[in-house]
Motif scaffolding. Structure first.
Motif, mmCIF file in Angstrom:
data_model
loop_
_atom_site.group_PDB
_atom_site.id
_atom_site.type_symbol
_atom_site.label_atom_id
_atom_site.label_comp_id
_atom_site.label_asym_id
_atom_site.label_seq_id
_atom_site.Cartn_x
_atom_site.Cartn_y
_atom_site.Cartn_z
ATOM 1 N N VAL A 247 0.843 -1.206 0.000
ATOM 2 C CA VAL A 247 0.000 0.000 0.000
ATOM 3 C C VAL A 247 0.875 1.252 0.000
ATOM 4 O O VAL A 247 0.587 2.223 -0.690
ATOM 5 N N ASN B 78 0.919 -1.670 5.343
ATOM 6 C CA ASN B 78 -0.272 -2.418 4.934
ATOM 7 C C ASN B 78 -0.078 -3.041 3.558
ATOM 8 O O ASN B 78 0.696 -2.541 2.738
ATOM 9 N N GLU C 44 -2.474 -4.801 0.175
ATOM 10 C CA GLU C 44 -3.835 -4.904 -0.347
ATOM 11 C C GLU C 44 -3.845 -5.735 -1.622
ATOM 12 O O GLU C 44 -2.810 -5.942 -2.263
ATOM 13 N N PHE D 94 -9.499 -4.459 6.074
ATOM 14 C CA PHE D 94 -10.218 -3.338 5.463
ATOM 15 C C PHE D 94 -11.104 -3.896 4.352
ATOM 16 O O PHE D 94 -10.611 -4.421 3.352
ATOM 17 N N SER E 64 -10.499 -0.888 0.588
ATOM 18 C CA SER E 64 -9.398 0.060 0.747
ATOM 19 C C SER E 64 -9.639 1.218 -0.203
ATOM 20 O O SER E 64 -9.781 1.016 -1.414
ATOM 21 N N ASP F 85 -4.453 3.721 6.346
ATOM 22 C CA ASP F 85 -5.621 3.008 6.848
ATOM 23 C C ASP F 85 -6.929 3.502 6.225
ATOM 24 O O ASP F 85 -8.003 3.274 6.776
ATOM 25 N N GLY G 76 -10.196 3.423 4.536
ATOM 26 C CA GLY G 76 -11.102 2.331 4.183
ATOM 27 C C GLY G 76 -12.012 1.984 5.339
ATOM 28 O O GLY G 76 -12.169 2.774 6.283
ATOM 29 N N GLU H 219 -12.698 -0.600 8.294
ATOM 30 C CA GLU H 219 -11.951 -1.628 9.037
ATOM 31 C C GLU H 219 -12.829 -2.516 9.906
ATOM 32 O O GLU H 219 -13.538 -2.044 10.795
ATOM 33 N N LYS I 207 -7.765 -4.864 2.044
ATOM 34 C CA LYS I 207 -6.485 -4.457 2.642
ATOM 35 C C LYS I 207 -6.294 -5.105 4.009
ATOM 36 O O LYS I 207 -7.253 -5.246 4.771
ATOM 37 N N GLN J 21 -3.981 -4.838 7.638
ATOM 38 C CA GLN J 21 -3.293 -3.785 8.388
ATOM 39 C C GLN J 21 -2.023 -4.264 9.085
ATOM 40 O O GLN J 21 -2.036 -5.269 9.799
#
Ligand code: MG
Length: 255
Positions: free
Chosen positions: A64, A88, A90, A123, A126, A131, A133, A135, A233, A235
């Motif tokens: 990411v 992160n 994705e 996520f 995303s 972050d 998005g 969650e 995504k 984290q």
């Protein structure tokens, strides 16, 4: 002194407008009841599923922080483990509405407490770097007090899980998610919000929960940005506790 109440009212009003304190959106009670279930969490993907992680590689994923570069988390022994300094990761592919299965494990020897104990996150869509998005919280939810709208199974800072179906650290756990993405009009206004249903270890913890907007750490969530199909995504949370692991991730787009 006679103006004191008015001053207090002014201060409260100003504080709520500034929204600088993340504690303002923490909810600690009531606590979701604990529910246990002993059946296996693993699941064989349906024939039409897109396999996002089968234990072999991260070909379906990208960084990411550095778009277009490989996801640099650790794959070993059929398991994916978070590498926190890589940030992160994705999916390369974007998804609209879907059914998703993911398995995750908090290390048996986990340290830290509250939000700093095995924190990660799924996520559901995303919508940008970091972050940005929606969650679904992943962290140690076994006898680890925190605000309930931030515990494992919560839609972070929005909706606590109906019950606490967490297993002990060291045991594999699963989420099965039904995601209805938010829809937007041509002028970017919200047409319909996102909804999510979640089973944690086979126990329903979110039932067609409406999302108020993308996740925010401070202040109230709201839909500000129109978007279409989006990546999934995972984290890499900045807390210093031991990194958690994933396996058997698959998805079926339902529209
Ligand atoms: Mg998290």
């Amino acid at each position: 002194m006679k103006y004191f109440p008015a001053l207090v009212a002014l201060c409260i009003s100003t504080a709520s407008m500034d929204q600088t304190d993340p504690k303002e959106t923490e909810v600690w009670d009531p606590k979701p009841p604990v529910v246990t279930k002993t059946t296996a969490t693993t699941s064989v993907p349906p024939s039409d599923a897109v396999i996002l992680f089968d234990g072999k590689n991260l070909n379906q994923w990208t960084s990411v922080n550095k778009p277009g570069t490989p996801a640099m988390w650790t794959v070993a022994g059929g398991v994916l483990t978070v590498k926190k300094d890589a940030g992160n990761i994705e999916t390369k592919q974007s998804f609209g509405d879907y059914q998703l299965h993911i398995e995750w494990k908090i290390p048996a020897k986990i340290t830290g407490e509250g939000q700093g104990r095995g924190n990660s996150g799924l996520f559901l869509a995303s919508i940008g770097r970091g972050d940005a998005g929606y969650e679904l919280q992943i962290m140690d939810g076994w006898e680890n007090p925190t605000y309930v709208n931030g515990q494992a199974g919560s839609i972070y800072k929005q909706t606590p899980p109906m019950v606490n179906a967490s297993k002990k650290p060291g045991e594999w756990q699963s989420y099965d998610v039904l995601w209805t993405a938010p829809k937007f009009n041509a002028d970017s206004t919200l047409k319909s919000p996102a909804y999510v249903t979640v089973f944690h270890n086979g126990v329903m913890i979110q039932n067609h929960t409406e999302l108020k907007g993308p996740t925010v750490y401070i202040g109230k969530a709201e839909y500000k940005q129109a978007h279409g199909a989006s990546p999934i995504k995972l984290q890499a949370h900045g807390d210093p506790s031991e990194p958690i692991s994933f396996r058997n991730i698959w998805i079926r787009e339902t529209k």
